[in-house]
Design an enzyme around this catalytic site. Structure first.
Site, PDB file in Angstrom:
ATOM      1  N   CYS A 184       0.756   0.891   0.442  1.00 34.44           N
ATOM      2  CA  CYS A 184       1.311   0.762   1.798  1.00 34.44           C
ATOM      3  C   CYS A 184       0.187   0.628   2.832  1.00 34.44           C
ATOM      4  CB  CYS A 184       2.108   2.009   2.170  1.00 34.44           C
ATOM      5  SG  CYS A 184       3.591   2.267   1.212  1.00 34.44           S
ATOM      6  N   ASN A 207      -0.284  -3.522   4.218  1.00 28.95           N
ATOM      7  CA  ASN A 207       0.146  -3.349   2.830  1.00 28.95           C
ATOM      8  C   ASN A 207      -0.474  -4.409   1.927  1.00 28.95           C
ATOM      9  OD1 ASN A 207       1.993  -4.911   4.387  1.00 28.95           O
ATOM     10  ND2 ASN A 207       3.571  -4.731   2.818  1.00 28.95           N
ATOM     11  N   GLU A 220       0.118  -5.803  -1.721  1.00 26.80           N
ATOM     12  CA  GLU A 220       1.031  -5.802  -2.872  1.00 26.80           C
ATOM     13  C   GLU A 220       0.336  -6.336  -4.120  1.00 26.80           C
ATOM     14  OE1 GLU A 220       4.655  -7.738  -1.585  1.00 26.80           O
ATOM     15  OE2 GLU A 220       5.139  -6.036  -0.288  1.00 26.80           O
ATOM     16  N   GLU A 258      -0.143   2.270   5.611  1.00 27.51           N
ATOM     17  CA  GLU A 258      -0.601   3.555   6.149  1.00 27.51           C
ATOM     18  C   GLU A 258      -1.706   4.150   5.288  1.00 27.51           C
ATOM     19  OE1 GLU A 258       2.454   2.518   5.628  1.00 27.51           O
ATOM     20  OE2 GLU A 258       3.888   3.331   7.071  1.00 27.51           O
TER      21      GLU A 258
HETATM   22  N1  THU Z   1       5.448  -0.482   3.076  1.00 26.11           N
HETATM   23  C1  THU Z   1       4.419  -0.038   3.839  1.00 26.11           C
HETATM   24  O1  THU Z   1       3.329  -0.624   3.837  1.00 26.11           O
HETATM   25  N2  THU Z   1       4.622   1.059   4.599  1.00 26.11           N
HETATM   26  C2  THU Z   1       5.792   1.744   4.690  1.00 26.11           C
HETATM   27  O2  THU Z   1       5.873   2.702   5.428  1.00 26.11           O
HETATM   28  C3  THU Z   1       6.927   1.342   3.870  1.00 26.11           C
HETATM   29  C4  THU Z   1       6.745   0.160   3.020  1.00 26.11           C
HETATM   30  C5  THU Z   1       5.249  -1.684   2.289  1.00 26.11           C
HETATM   31  C6  THU Z   1       5.253  -1.492   0.796  1.00 26.11           C
HETATM   32  C7  THU Z   1       5.669  -2.868   0.318  1.00 26.11           C
HETATM   33  O3  THU Z   1       4.517  -3.686   0.260  1.00 26.11           O
HETATM   34  C8  THU Z   1       6.567  -3.377   1.420  1.00 26.11           C
HETATM   35  O4  THU Z   1       6.288  -2.592   2.558  1.00 26.11           O
HETATM   36  C9  THU Z   1       8.060  -3.289   1.091  1.00 26.11           C
HETATM   37  O5  THU Z   1       8.415  -2.015   0.704  1.00 26.11           O
END
Ligand code: THU
Length: 163
Positions: free
Chosen positions: A74, A63, A65, A76
């Site tokens: 995210c 991820n 941010e 994925e």
């Molecule tokens: N996040 C992911 O990368 N994948 C997921 O399936 C759910 C959430 C990340 C988004 C954000 O950076 C952090 O996790 C908290 O939500």
């Protein structure tokens, strides 16, 4: 006349990662290493994904941010889009997803968000190939599904949008 029908998905739960095939254990390990490289200063929730492509290549993502929160992405989708950018013709066979937090122990499998499920589904359609998905936290059991369809029944799909 009205009709009701249930949407159903099947998940296989394993008590431990050791019960999976060696190749899958290795892919989860790579996803875990990828989570370490996530950029998650706002949530402190570090997600890693690792994809095994049909040609044997492994693509990772984590991820990313952003200070403008919705601009982040995210793990994925970072991984899937990287695979699409680098190997557009290569089907994805297996996807391992895991997460850790510096605030608490992630002791249950994490499951992809709705937007990521839709993107994963597009790659199944794109390559006419189911993606086996392995989900876990830092510790604990592992969820396995044979296709994203198990996690996203009634997926948005409209063939006529592809011309
Ligand atoms: N996040 C992911 O990368 N994948 C997921 O399936 C759910 C959430 C990340 C988004 C954000 O950076 C952090 O996790 C908290 O939500």
């Amino acid at each position: 006349m009205k009709r009701e029908f249930a949407l159903k998905g099947t998940v296989t739960e394993y008590d431990s990662l050791d019960e999976l095939a060696k190749q899958e254990q290795e892919l989860m390990k790579i996803a875990r290493e990828s989570a370490e490289r996530a950029y998650a200063p706002y949530s402190n929730f570090y997600v890693g994904a690792a994809l095994l492509l049909k040609n044997g290549k492994i693509i990772t993502g984590n991820n990313q941010e952003n200070m403008a929160y919705p601009s982040g992405l995210c793990a994925e989708r970072t991984a899937i889009f990287s695979a699409g950018a680098r190997y557009p013709d290569e089907a994805i066979e297996i996807m391992a997803i895991t997460a850790k937090s510096t605030n608490f122990k992630v002791d249950n499998p994490i499951s992809p968000c709705g937007a990521c499920r839709q993107v994963i589904a597009e790659y199944e359609f794109r390559h006419s190939n189911n993606i086996r998905i392995l989900l876990m936290g830092e510790i604990g059991s592992v969820y396995v599904v044979s296709s994203i369809k198990e996690l996203l029944p009634l997926v948005f799909k409209e063939k006529r949008l592809r011309g």
